[in-house]
Design a protein around this motif. Sequence first.
Motif, short mmCIF file in Angstrom:
data_model
loop_
_atom_site.label_atom_id
_atom_site.label_comp_id
_atom_site.label_asym_id
_atom_site.label_seq_id
_atom_site.Cartn_x
_atom_site.Cartn_y
_atom_site.Cartn_z
N TRP B 31 0.84 -1.20 0.00
CA TRP B 31 0.00 0.00 0.00
C TRP B 31 0.87 1.25 0.00
O TRP B 31 0.61 2.21 -0.72
N ILE B 32 1.91 1.23 0.82
CA ILE B 32 2.78 2.41 0.91
C ILE B 32 3.49 2.63 -0.42
O ILE B 32 3.61 3.76 -0.89
N PHE B 33 3.91 1.53 -1.08
CA PHE B 33 4.49 1.67 -2.42
C PHE B 33 3.48 2.30 -3.39
O PHE B 33 3.82 3.20 -4.16
N LEU B 34 2.22 1.83 -3.32
CA LEU B 34 1.21 2.37 -4.23
C LEU B 34 1.02 3.87 -4.00
O LEU B 34 0.84 4.63 -4.95
N VAL B 35 1.06 4.27 -2.73
CA VAL B 35 0.89 5.70 -2.43
C VAL B 35 2.06 6.51 -3.00
O VAL B 35 1.86 7.59 -3.55
N THR B 36 3.28 5.97 -2.94
CA THR B 36 4.39 6.69 -3.56
C THR B 36 4.22 6.75 -5.09
O THR B 36 4.61 7.74 -5.72
N ASP B 37 3.61 5.72 -5.65
CA ASP B 37 3.31 5.73 -7.08
C ASP B 37 2.27 6.81 -7.39
O ASP B 37 2.35 7.47 -8.43
N VAL B 38 1.30 6.97 -6.48
CA VAL B 38 0.31 8.05 -6.63
C VAL B 38 1.04 9.39 -6.69
O VAL B 38 0.73 10.24 -7.53
N LEU B 39 2.05 9.56 -5.83
CA LEU B 39 2.80 10.84 -5.80
C LEU B 39 3.50 11.06 -7.14
O LEU B 39 3.50 12.17 -7.67
N MET B 40 4.11 9.99 -7.70
CA MET B 40 4.79 10.15 -8.99
C MET B 40 3.79 10.53 -10.08
O MET B 40 4.03 11.46 -10.85
N PHE B 41 2.65 9.84 -10.12
CA PHE B 41 1.65 10.17 -11.13
C PHE B 41 1.12 11.59 -10.92
O PHE B 41 0.79 12.28 -11.89
#
Lengths: 114, 205
Positions: B31-41
């Motif tokens: 989940w935390i990885f996905l949130v960092t991916d949200v930040l990149m997008f």
Amino acid sequence: MADHNNAHNSHGGERHEHGSLKSYIIGYIISIVLTIIPLVVVMNHMMERTGTIIVIMVTATLQFLVQLIFFMHVRDGEQPRWNAITLVFGILILLTIVVGSIWIMGNNAIGMKM
Amino acid sequence: MAQSPAHGADHHDHHAAGHHDPQDLKLLGFWIFLVTDVLMFSTLFATFIVLRGGTDGGPTGAELLEINGIIISTFLLLTSSFTSGLAVLAMHQNKVQQMIIWLIVTGLLGAGFIGLELNEFLHLIHEGATLQTSAFWSSFFTLVGTHGVHVTVGLFWMIAIIIQIVRRGLNSDTKGKITVFSLYWHFLDAVWIFLLSIVYLMEVM
């Protein structure tokens, strides 16, 4: 056995966290409807610019919530919900970056026209 | 057969009061990885929105983007998100074959999505819109391409998981991998919703 049942209760019904076929189908159907609404509005030029943007963003946000709740099961799992807390933090940063960029660069464009 | 005792032990570990299941921790980590991916997008979306007017007198999105192909790829990805959920449901019922079939369906729909995207990119390049054409097209290809790379990586990842399950069967380890993969796949569909809305629908309206 009693221990087993207690554990179930204390986890807030964690056995439901996988969702059910019904919840996936409901989520899928709502997603399809929420995809078709903005498509119809845009393709048939049913509204003026501002109205169209509002419809697109509202349906997109609703569909995002549908994915989170029906597919990604963000409401389930153990307390405290660290995943939901992390997500809220991520969305806060996202809105700061996106809305902040639009705001600042919008003002920049006004300044450059002078 | 061999899975049965492991499965039982898995359940009991779950209920040890106050202790976290390692799979739950892995899920949170993902989940935390996905949130960092949200930040990149979010930075890529912000860049696109700010530069959307910068076509430098060249082709605009409204001129070249074709919404019909995009509607098809949207439904491909949405359906694949649904079928990856069905794979997880089958996994929890220990129906290995059914799960693998749903994963393959998910993969085929995802491959169809990538095929359409490559086709679209080739069409755009043919029409004279490349990464170097203008600020608008640079940000367009970076944003849409990053999502496409995510889907492609997901496809290879899924193939690797299927191979592992065929070899080792379902256990708490491979189950965790399927759960995490389906989360990733749903996430890619969620990102696509905003690509469809902000890039395509707002460009052609």
